[in-house]
Scaffold this active site. Structure first.
Site, PDB file in Angstrom:
ATOM      1  N   TYR A  39       0.846  -1.262  -0.150  1.00  0.00           N
ATOM      2  CA  TYR A  39      -0.157   0.015  -0.008  1.00  0.00           C
ATOM      3  C   TYR A  39       0.841   1.329   0.061  1.00  0.00           C
ATOM      4  O   TYR A  39       0.272   2.237  -0.379  1.00  0.00           O
ATOM      5  CB  TYR A  39      -0.840  -0.077   1.244  1.00  0.00           C
ATOM      6  CG  TYR A  39      -2.166  -1.110   1.327  1.00  0.00           C
ATOM      7  CD1 TYR A  39      -2.098  -1.894   0.385  1.00  0.00           C
ATOM      8  CD2 TYR A  39      -2.600  -1.158   2.454  1.00  0.00           C
ATOM      9  CE1 TYR A  39      -3.234  -2.947   0.351  1.00  0.00           C
ATOM     10  CE2 TYR A  39      -3.715  -1.894   2.581  1.00  0.00           C
ATOM     11  CZ  TYR A  39      -3.909  -2.874   1.517  1.00  0.00           C
ATOM     12  OH  TYR A  39      -4.709  -3.936   1.739  1.00  0.00           O
ATOM     13  N   HIS A  97       0.178 -11.503   1.994  1.00  0.00           N
ATOM     14  CA  HIS A  97      -0.780 -10.727   1.275  1.00  0.00           C
ATOM     15  C   HIS A  97      -1.466 -11.577  -0.105  1.00  0.00           C
ATOM     16  O   HIS A  97      -2.744 -11.627   0.076  1.00  0.00           O
ATOM     17  CB  HIS A  97      -0.152  -9.593   0.698  1.00  0.00           C
ATOM     18  CG  HIS A  97      -1.103  -8.515   0.291  1.00  0.00           C
ATOM     19  ND1 HIS A  97      -0.904  -7.032   0.469  1.00  0.00           N
ATOM     20  CD2 HIS A  97      -2.508  -8.373   0.001  1.00  0.00           C
ATOM     21  CE1 HIS A  97      -1.783  -6.498   0.195  1.00  0.00           C
ATOM     22  NE2 HIS A  97      -2.942  -7.134  -0.016  1.00  0.00           N
TER      23      HIS A  97
END
Length: 267
Positions: A39, A97
């Protein structure tokens, strides 16, 4: 330690925008914050938390290891880097992730490296994200189901992912839902709108309450104070059997997140 049912997502928020979102959320009473290496906002999230003045022991911070950092020689150094950015000695939860594309790094290798990070005290709990049933089987074989705190998956009224949910539940793995609002598509749904009117609630509150009522954790994001406050109230909304059945009927396997070259073969 149980994963909070309600948290703040930070996907696609950066710099001053994410700082404002996190600070406002913490002010309103949020205590769980979800971020990730990819991110590119861990440092901003760390700054917001530091400036908020909320004691670390009241917070539940989640980050996620990106695919480039899955090998056993990279995973722990990358997590230490995340901790530095987040200005904390530990995170509460660290997730893989995405599974390694093409199995470039085996599930066994990265899960054992993640477990080692837990043993070193860098993370309180560990888990997975975007894992299918065969991948969950491999993760359990690598570290045992007791060490897998959650599987964070795309889950909305339009993609209820029952197969994965039921399998995870049967093996004691909690589910965290992301993209719970289906990129906002579900907010325009007539069924959701009817339930919202019935309960004097907003469509967002209905969807979040539905997911939490199913036993999932949710991590909606927002940059607007009124929405952050309104989302929080979903915790006080309880849907009845009729509502739940109506939402169950919306499932149409409408998956929105399936990046080419990254997504596994979905169940």
């Amino acid at each position: 330690m149980t994963i909070p049912a309600f948290g703040l997502g930070t996907f696609r928020l950066k710099d001053d925008v994410v700082i404002a979102s996190v600070k406002t959320a913490l002010e309103l009473g949020y205590r769980a914050v979800d971020t990730a290496q990819i991110y590119d906002n861990e440092a901003a999230v760390g700054q917001a938390i530091a400036e908020s003045g909320v004691p670390r022991n009241e917070l539940y911070i989640t980050t996620k290891i990106w695919i480039e950092n899955l090998s056993k020689d990279k995973l722990i150094p990358s997590l230490k880097e995340s901790l530095k950015k987040l200005r904390t000695d530990y995170v509460d939860l660290t997730l893989i992730h995405w599974p390694s594309p093409g199995d470039a790094v085996s599930v066994e290798e990265f899960m054992q490296a993640l477990l080692e990070a837990k043993k070193q005290g860098l993370t309180r709990e560990i888990g997975i994200s975007n894992f299918t049933i065969p991948l969950m089987e491999k993760a359990i074989a690598a570290v045992g189901a007791d060490h897998i705190a959650t599987n964070q998956i795309e889950l909305s009224p339009y993609l209820q992912n029952r197969k994965v949910v039921d399998w995870a539940k049967a093996h004691g793995i909690h589910i965290t839902s992301y993209m719970t609002l289906a990129y906002g598509k579900a907010l325009k749904d007539e069924v959701i709108a009817r339930i919202a009117v019935k309960h004097n609630a907003t469509p967002v509150q209905v969807i979040l309450a539905w997911a939490m009522g199913e036993g999932y954790s949710v991590i909606p994001s927002s940059t607007r104070r009124e929405n952050l406050a309104s989302n929080l109230l979903a915790q006080d909304l309880h849907l009845d059997a009729e509502d739940k059945n109506a939402i169950a009927a919306l499932d149409c396997n409408d998956r929105l997140v399936s990046p080419e070259g990254l997504a596994p073969a979905w169940d």
